[in-house]
Design a protein around this motif. Structure first.
Motif, short mmCIF file in Angstrom:
data_model
loop_
_atom_site.label_atom_id
_atom_site.label_comp_id
_atom_site.label_asym_id
_atom_site.label_seq_id
_atom_site.Cartn_x
_atom_site.Cartn_y
_atom_site.Cartn_z
N LEU A 133 0.25 8.53 -7.04
CA LEU A 133 0.90 9.83 -7.29
C LEU A 133 1.63 9.85 -8.63
N ARG A 134 1.39 8.81 -9.47
CA ARG A 134 2.02 8.69 -10.80
C ARG A 134 3.55 8.72 -10.72
N ARG A 135 4.08 8.17 -9.64
CA ARG A 135 5.52 8.06 -9.50
C ARG A 135 6.02 6.94 -10.42
N GLU A 136 7.13 7.18 -11.11
CA GLU A 136 7.67 6.19 -12.05
C GLU A 136 8.31 5.05 -11.27
N VAL A 137 7.69 3.87 -11.34
CA VAL A 137 8.20 2.69 -10.63
C VAL A 137 8.24 1.52 -11.61
N VAL A 138 9.42 0.95 -11.78
CA VAL A 138 9.58 -0.27 -12.58
C VAL A 138 9.52 -1.45 -11.61
N ALA A 139 8.70 -2.45 -11.93
CA ALA A 139 8.47 -3.54 -10.98
C ALA A 139 8.56 -4.90 -11.68
N LEU A 140 8.82 -5.92 -10.84
CA LEU A 140 8.80 -7.33 -11.26
C LEU A 140 7.65 -8.01 -10.54
N MET A 141 6.83 -8.76 -11.28
CA MET A 141 5.71 -9.47 -10.65
C MET A 141 5.87 -10.97 -10.84
N THR A 142 5.64 -11.69 -9.76
CA THR A 142 5.49 -13.14 -9.82
C THR A 142 4.13 -13.45 -9.22
N SER A 143 3.24 -14.07 -10.01
CA SER A 143 1.87 -14.32 -9.56
C SER A 143 1.43 -15.69 -10.04
N VAL A 144 0.56 -16.32 -9.26
CA VAL A 144 0.09 -17.66 -9.61
C VAL A 144 -1.40 -17.76 -9.31
N ALA A 145 -2.12 -18.47 -10.18
CA ALA A 145 -3.55 -18.74 -9.96
C ALA A 145 -3.69 -19.99 -9.08
N LEU A 146 -4.50 -19.87 -8.03
CA LEU A 146 -4.77 -21.00 -7.16
C LEU A 146 -5.97 -21.76 -7.70
N MET A 147 -5.84 -23.07 -7.89
CA MET A 147 -6.90 -23.85 -8.53
C MET A 147 -7.25 -25.07 -7.68
N ASP A 148 -8.51 -25.52 -7.86
CA ASP A 148 -8.92 -26.75 -7.20
C ASP A 148 -8.54 -27.95 -8.08
N ALA A 149 -8.94 -29.13 -7.65
CA ALA A 149 -8.55 -30.35 -8.36
C ALA A 149 -9.12 -30.40 -9.78
N ASP A 150 -10.24 -29.68 -10.02
CA ASP A 150 -10.86 -29.69 -11.34
C ASP A 150 -10.35 -28.56 -12.23
N GLY A 151 -9.39 -27.80 -11.75
CA GLY A 151 -8.84 -26.72 -12.56
C GLY A 151 -9.61 -25.41 -12.46
N ASN A 152 -10.58 -25.33 -11.55
CA ASN A 152 -11.32 -24.08 -11.36
C ASN A 152 -10.49 -23.11 -10.53
N ILE A 153 -10.44 -21.85 -10.96
CA ILE A 153 -9.63 -20.84 -10.27
C ILE A 153 -10.32 -20.43 -8.97
N LEU A 154 -9.55 -20.51 -7.87
CA LEU A 154 -10.05 -20.13 -6.56
C LEU A 154 -9.60 -18.72 -6.18
N GLY A 155 -8.50 -18.26 -6.72
CA GLY A 155 -7.97 -16.95 -6.40
C GLY A 155 -6.57 -16.80 -6.94
N LEU A 201 0.84 -1.21 0.00
CA LEU A 201 0.00 0.00 0.00
C LEU A 201 0.87 1.25 0.00
N ASN A 202 1.96 1.20 0.76
CA ASN A 202 2.87 2.34 0.80
C ASN A 202 3.52 2.57 -0.57
N LEU A 203 3.82 1.48 -1.28
CA LEU A 203 4.48 1.59 -2.59
C LEU A 203 3.55 2.22 -3.62
N ILE A 204 2.28 1.78 -3.67
CA ILE A 204 1.38 2.30 -4.71
C ILE A 204 0.64 3.56 -4.28
N GLY A 205 0.62 3.85 -2.97
CA GLY A 205 0.03 5.10 -2.50
C GLY A 205 -1.47 5.06 -2.31
N TYR A 206 -2.10 3.89 -2.57
CA TYR A 206 -3.54 3.77 -2.37
C TYR A 206 -3.83 3.22 -0.98
#
Length: 842
Positions: free
Chosen positions: A597-619, A548-553
């Protein structure tokens, strides 16, 4: 000068103006400057009840005022003075009421020649206009409030009216449809030809074969391409000599679907009723059979036709008839629903008794009257016999219980039966357990609770059947069990039966999981990176404080944000969506971060979808790291590397130039060798890194010649043995000069080996075949081809064909065959040729 064409145009305009004026509902006349009538429209003629022929040439005031002079307030008098438009409201005797007279000048060559007069009968007209406006408002209110789509088209099929319900149904706004053909908007192609044929009939007669005055169901096409079923009622209306069609359209897609579902439901009901393994019968309020399935008929030994209409009680054994009749009476007094099942004995056609277990469902009409009963039953004749067999199999149960992995025990207050697994879980023997109360094995912290539940179950109270409980083994070790309890008949009375599964390991794992969650929570709260959690739709549900501190929201502001809203730029957002869709994760995804605040920030994201046994996305979970400073350092490092590469390149060029300065006869030789060697390496598919090594080595391969005397290098005749031995030292000298320079490639070794040959005939070390680096083999072929095709002090240039013949002849003996093949292909397919030397190094 006026031409025939000008006259034709003028006549056309006159006819067009008259045609337009004829259509007006107002009375219109054209006057000359002396108040003489020059022309009147049909409405004027009808209002004064005189034909046009009797009106032309007469004074207008004699017709309208029945007077020999103009009215003193006549607006035409004012127009004759100032040549401007005027209006006046006057009582016109000929029209029998007050009218609004408007006059406009008619000029030719800027000279007044007369006036156009429009007379509007205001007394009646205002009343009619108000009625028309009121009816228009009423009609608009009705059409706008209508839940059905209302559409009007002209005889060409163009839409002239489209109410809000039509917008909702078909997805087009009024602005999108007005003037467009209805068949091109909402009709599937298969209807369009017939529709246009019907339009032609509508235009001529106001009638059609299939549309007018009928309500039909057809398919329609929505803006989004969806096909729906609609019910349309149409009629024709004639306005100003033109026919229009009005349609009221209702979407019946859902109704058709419901009707189909109802038919399917009825078919399923009939199928289930007829084919169910259970026996089904429907009984009327009077107690007669209305319907019966084959299973019931087969059990009783009758055909269905023999049973329909028969009194149901006649099939019941005498001892059960009263009970069944009382149940039917109760059906009338209870709300719709199933009654508790009961056992009943029925009599078959031959008098055979069959035991049934039956339940009834009472049904009522909408007015509350009793409609009848659906009885469904199963044959329990065999079960009656099975009960006896079950008693005989009690010993089998004990045997199976002893083999079970779960603890099984029967008890009242004390243990009455325990299996082997009970002994293993508790650590007590059977004899010890039989002397104990069942709650004695429970941990003191839960013992009283367990005792009350045991006593409550024995007394018929509603207590939990399943729960986890902690026990204390004989060796004082604590174990957790998953306990399930129930009530059975045992040895002539009620008793409890319990099963227990040792879940100690599972509890310990759950505790470790809770500890892990606490650890994760600590990391989440204390991480310096942005960590987010999102729901299955990608909306952010939680972001850690550092994020939250990084994005300012604020946390509240991020509730309506999606993960992709953190990414600036639609192209990058689309790239993120594509990666997540195809792979279910992104790793080290580089993007510019959206900050408040439209501050110039270059970022790296690593994200994964959490799925159940049937492949349905949980979050989704993800980490975003601010790499702005790191990227800056990397850019600075890359710039430093580029500068170093440029410096190395300049040094290499300078070193290469040293040789050319000393030996002008071979000017450009190293460059041309490097160019050919690089082309060969590309043709062979070598990596960019190896190609660069070959290029640098090619530029420096003769650097060792700086120690050879000029008189030897430039000798015009044949070298003697001593001079040639001197020449053969230049690869080793080149190696010694280059070996201590920290090139990122083995440049010195390539230079050392570029005169080696596969058969060992080369120099300085006489290496063979696999001992020679591939880069050196490529350089060797390029060196030979360039040297033979170029001029030397001791001979003229031999030409490229002689050079290619040399390497082809010695392919596989002196020169690498793959390298030779690549070189020959370059020249013979026109992919490469040497550039002319201009005496300088390029």
């Amino acid at each position: 000068m006026e031409t025939d064409f000008d006259r034709k145009v003028l006549n056309f305009r006159k006819r067009w103006c008259k045609l337009v004026l004829e259509q007006f509902m107002e009375s219109i006349m054209v006057l000359d400057k002396r108040f003489n009538i020059v022309w009147v429209n049909k409405t004027f003629s009808e209002r004064v009840n005189l034909p046009k022929t009797e009106l032309i040439g007469r004074k207008c005031y004699k017709i309208l005022h029945l007077s020999d002079r103009p009215h003193k307030k006549c607006p035409y008098i004012q127009l004759l003075r100032d040549h401007k438009f005027h209006q006046a409201a006057l009582n016109l005797k000929a029209l029998g009421g007050r009218s609004l007279i408007s006059v406009a000048p008619i000029k030719m060559d800027n000279e007044l020649i007369g006036a156009l007069c429009i007379i509007r009968y205001t007394d009646v007209e205002e009343s009619l206009q108000e009625q028309l406006r009121e009816r228009t408002r009423l009609l608009r209110a009705i059409t706008e409030a209508s839940k059905d789509a209302i559409v009007m088209i002209d005889s060409t099929g163009a839409v002239v009216f489209w109410n809000p319900a039509a917008e909702t149904l078909f997805g087009y706004t009024q602005a999108e449809v007005f003037g467009r053909r209805l068949d091109e908007l909402i009709m599937p192609p298969k209807y369009r030809k017939r529709f246009r044929k019907e339009l032609r009939k509508l235009k001529l007669t106001g009638k059609t074969d299939i549309l007018m005055g009928k309500t039909i169901e057809i398919e329609a096409l929505k803006k989004n391409g969806e096909i729906i079923v609609v019910e349309i009622s149409t009629s024709a209306v004639r306005v100003l000599s033109q026919w229009y069609a009005v349609g009221v359209i209702r979407d019946v897609t859902e109704r058709k679907l419901m009707e189909e579902q109802l038919r399917n439901s009825e078919r399923k009901y009939r199928y289930l009723f007829e084919n169910s393994q259970a026996m089904n019968v429907i009984i009327s309020p009077e107690g007669r059979i209305l319907d019966i399935n084959e299973a019931m008929a087969r059990t009783l030994g009758y055909s269905k036709d023999e049973l329909v209409g028969k009194r149901a009680l006649s099939l019941i054994a005498p001892e059960d008839r009263r009970k069944i009749w009382e149940n039917i009476i109760k059906f009338r007094e209870q709300p719709p629903g199933w009654t508790p099942p009961t056992e009943v004995t029925v009599l078959g056609k031959t008098g055979k008794r069959t035991f049934l277990f039956a339940a009834g469902y009472a049904e009522f009409f909408e007015d509350g009257k009793f409609a009848g009963v659906l009885l469904t039953a199963i044959d329990i004749t065999e079960r009656k016999l099975a009960e006896q067999q079950l008693r005989e199999s009690e010993e089998k149960f004990r045997t199976l219980a002893e083999m079970a992995a779960s603890a099984i025990f029967i008890y009242r207050e004390k243990f009455l039966y325990v299996n082997r697994a009970t002994e293993e879980i508790t650590g007590y023997s059977k004899d010890e357990l039989y002397r104990m109360h069942v709650w004695d094995i429970v941990h003191p912290s839960q013992r009283e609770m367990f005792k009350q539940r045991v006593l409550g179950r024995l007394s018929g109270e509603n207590v939990p059947n399943r729960y986890e409980v902690k026990i204390l083994r004989k060796d004082n070790k604590i174990r957790w069990i998953d306990f399930i309890g129930g009530v059975i008949h045992y040895e002539g009375g009620l008793a409890c039966i319990g099963t227990a599964l040792d879940i100690t390991e599972r509890k310990e794992m759950m505790e470790k999981l809770r500890a892990s969650e606490a650890k994760y929570r600590s990391i989440f709260l204390n991480s310096k990176d942005l960590i987010f959690i999102a729901n299955e739709k990608g909306y952010l549900t939680e972001i850690n404080p550092a994020g939250l501190n990084l994005i300012g929201y604020t946390a509240e502001e991020t509730r309506n944000m999606r993960i992709e809203d953190l990414i600036l730029g639609e192209q990058k957002r689309q790239e993120y969506r594509t990666l997540m869709k195809n792979f279910g994760y992104v790793k080290d995804f580089v993007f510019r971060l959206n900050t408040k605040l439209r501050r110039e920030v270059v970022a790296l994201m690593t994200s994964v979808a959490l799925m159940d046994a049937d492949g349905n996305i949980l979050g989704y979970n993800g980490i975003v790291r601010d790499v702005t400073q790191q990227r800056l350092y990397e850019q600075q490092l890359e710039e430093s590397v580029r500068q170093q590469k440029r410096l190395i390149g300049e040094i290499i060029h300078a070193m290469s130039r040293i040789v050319e300065v000393r030996d002008p006869y071979t000017s450009g030789h190293q460059r041309r060798v490097a160019e050919l060697a690089v082309a060969i390496a590309n043709e062979m598919g070598l990596s960019d890194d190896r190609i660069e090594a070959i290029r640098v080595a090619g530029l420096l391969h003769d650097i060792g010649k700086i120690v050879i005397p000029l008189e030897i290098l430039n000798k015009a005749g044949q070298l003697n043995d001593l001079e040639f031995e001197f020449i053969k030292t230049h690869p080793k000298v080149g190696y010694d000069l280059l070996k201590d320079i920290e090139f990122p490639w083995p440049v010195a070794e390539i230079v050392l080996q570029h005169h080696e040959r596969l058969d060992g005939s080369g120099y300085p070390n006489g290496l063979k075949d696999g001992e020679i680096m591939l880069e050196a083999r490529i350089l060797a072929v390029a060196d030979v081809v360039e040297a033979m095709s170029s001029h030397r002090p001791y001979r003229p240039a031999l030409g490229i064909e002689r050079a290619l013949a040399e390497i082809e002849t010695n392919r596989g003996t002196k020169y690498d065959p793959d390298v030779v093949d690549a070189c020959l292909k370059l020249f013979r397919e026109g992919k490469f040729k040497f550039q002319e030397s201009n005496g300088s190094f390029n």
